[in-house]
Design an enzyme around this catalytic site. Sequence first.
Site, mmCIF file in Angstrom:
data_model
loop_
_atom_site.group_PDB
_atom_site.id
_atom_site.type_symbol
_atom_site.label_atom_id
_atom_site.label_comp_id
_atom_site.label_asym_id
_atom_site.label_seq_id
_atom_site.Cartn_x
_atom_site.Cartn_y
_atom_site.Cartn_z
ATOM 1 C CB SER A 6 6.670 13.702 20.049
ATOM 2 O OG SER A 6 5.904 14.849 20.350
ATOM 3 C CG HIS A 14 10.267 16.269 19.314
ATOM 4 N ND1 HIS A 14 11.223 16.948 18.578
ATOM 5 C CD2 HIS A 14 9.076 16.746 18.901
ATOM 6 C CE1 HIS A 14 10.616 17.803 17.758
ATOM 7 N NE2 HIS A 14 9.309 17.705 17.942
ATOM 8 C CG ASP A 43 6.044 18.674 19.477
ATOM 9 O OD1 ASP A 43 6.798 19.114 18.591
ATOM 10 O OD2 ASP A 43 5.746 17.468 19.586
ATOM 11 C CG MET A 52 2.498 23.438 19.610
ATOM 12 S SD MET A 52 1.204 22.461 18.829
ATOM 13 C CE MET A 52 2.058 20.899 18.591
ATOM 14 C CG HIS A 66 9.280 21.440 16.973
ATOM 15 N ND1 HIS A 66 8.406 20.548 16.371
ATOM 16 C CD2 HIS A 66 9.338 22.519 16.136
ATOM 17 C CE1 HIS A 66 7.950 21.065 15.248
ATOM 18 N NE2 HIS A 66 8.490 22.265 15.081
ATOM 19 C CG MET A 109 5.685 24.177 16.122
ATOM 20 S SD MET A 109 4.809 22.622 16.324
ATOM 21 C CE MET A 109 5.673 21.996 17.771
ATOM 22 C CG MET A 121 7.651 20.743 10.390
ATOM 23 S SD MET A 121 7.850 19.907 11.976
ATOM 24 C CE MET A 121 6.200 19.240 12.254
ATOM 25 C CG ASP A 180 7.995 16.540 14.403
ATOM 26 O OD1 ASP A 180 7.209 15.632 14.717
ATOM 27 O OD2 ASP A 180 8.072 17.629 14.991
HETATM 28 C C1 DX5 Z 1 3.324 18.339 15.667
HETATM 29 C C2 DX5 Z 1 4.572 17.979 16.389
HETATM 30 C C3 DX5 Z 1 5.010 16.563 16.368
HETATM 31 C C4 DX5 Z 1 4.012 15.538 16.860
HETATM 32 C C5 DX5 Z 1 4.266 14.284 16.067
HETATM 33 O O1 DX5 Z 1 3.324 19.682 15.329
HETATM 34 O O2 DX5 Z 1 5.673 18.764 15.902
HETATM 35 O O3 DX5 Z 1 6.237 16.426 17.075
HETATM 36 O O4 DX5 Z 1 4.128 15.252 18.226
HETATM 37 O O5 DX5 Z 1 3.293 13.365 16.393
HETATM 38 P P1 DX5 Z 1 3.076 11.999 15.601
HETATM 39 O O6 DX5 Z 1 4.340 11.212 15.726
HETATM 40 O O7 DX5 Z 1 1.915 11.406 16.298
HETATM 41 O O8 DX5 Z 1 2.788 12.372 14.162
HETATM 42 ZN ZN ZN Z 2 7.626 18.454 16.877
#
Ligand code: DX5
Ligand code: ZN
Length: 230
Positions: free
Chosen positions: A16, A41, A43, A45, A74, A76, A145, A180
């Site tokens: 990620s 990956h 993220d 947001m 992903h 969010m 999640m 994740d």
């Molecule tokens: C958080 C993200 C994850 C995050 C995971 O909302 O969806 O993808 O990057 O990070 P780690 O592996 O550090 O828990």
């Molecule tokens: Zn994620």
Amino acid sequence: MKRSLHQLARPAIAPSVLASDFAYLADEIARVEQGGADLLHVDCMDGHFVPNLTIGPVVVEKMRAVTELFLDVHLMLSEPARYIQAFAEAGADNITFHAEVASEPEALADRIHELGCAAGITINPDGPLDLVKRAVPHVEMVLLMTIYAGFGGQRFLPEVLPAIRQVRGWLTDEQRLEVDGGIYTGTIAEAAAAGADVFVAGTAVFGAADGDYGRSIADLRRAAAAALES
Ligand code: DX5
Ligand code: ZN
């Protein structure tokens, strides 16, 4: 041409980029690509569905230009439907949206397919799995999640393990089950034993004490493979 989820290894490791050093994003991506990552990956947001603000389509477009890796996006976002075209055009290979904010998940998945991408549906640890179940025939991947979405570096929530077993039972062999949040060599084995086969890892890869991302990815892959085989 979009990359196919079906061509990915099982288990597949998805670093990620949220945990990477964004000042050197291209270098960070090259290091995980050379280190054997299967997907990247991403993220995204919006500061609304989750408190944090991160990556938009303009950044995904720049990432697309520097890597051949499968881009696993992903979302969010409170209104994923407003942005899926922009992310698809930016170069996403897979677009995953949250069930909590998708009133018509089947239609959203169909739209993602029309845009040439694979579709995924995801849900937070306290979300009702019924929302996911109805979308299962329309998606290539379910993402469970194992933390509450919003930030990296959180602790894996083992209470999600029964949901992983349950959702695996709903999927065909072709469909992928991703997890994740809080994935390290110990927790990846638990999630793999429960039925997950795509593993997002932010801190465990980019936070490697010795900076050897390839070794971190290999350690994760070995731990997951051992659990999948047993
Ligand atoms: C958080 C993200 C994850 C995050 C995971 O909302 O969806 O993808 O990057 O990070 P780690 O592996 O550090 O828990
Ligand atoms: Zn994620």
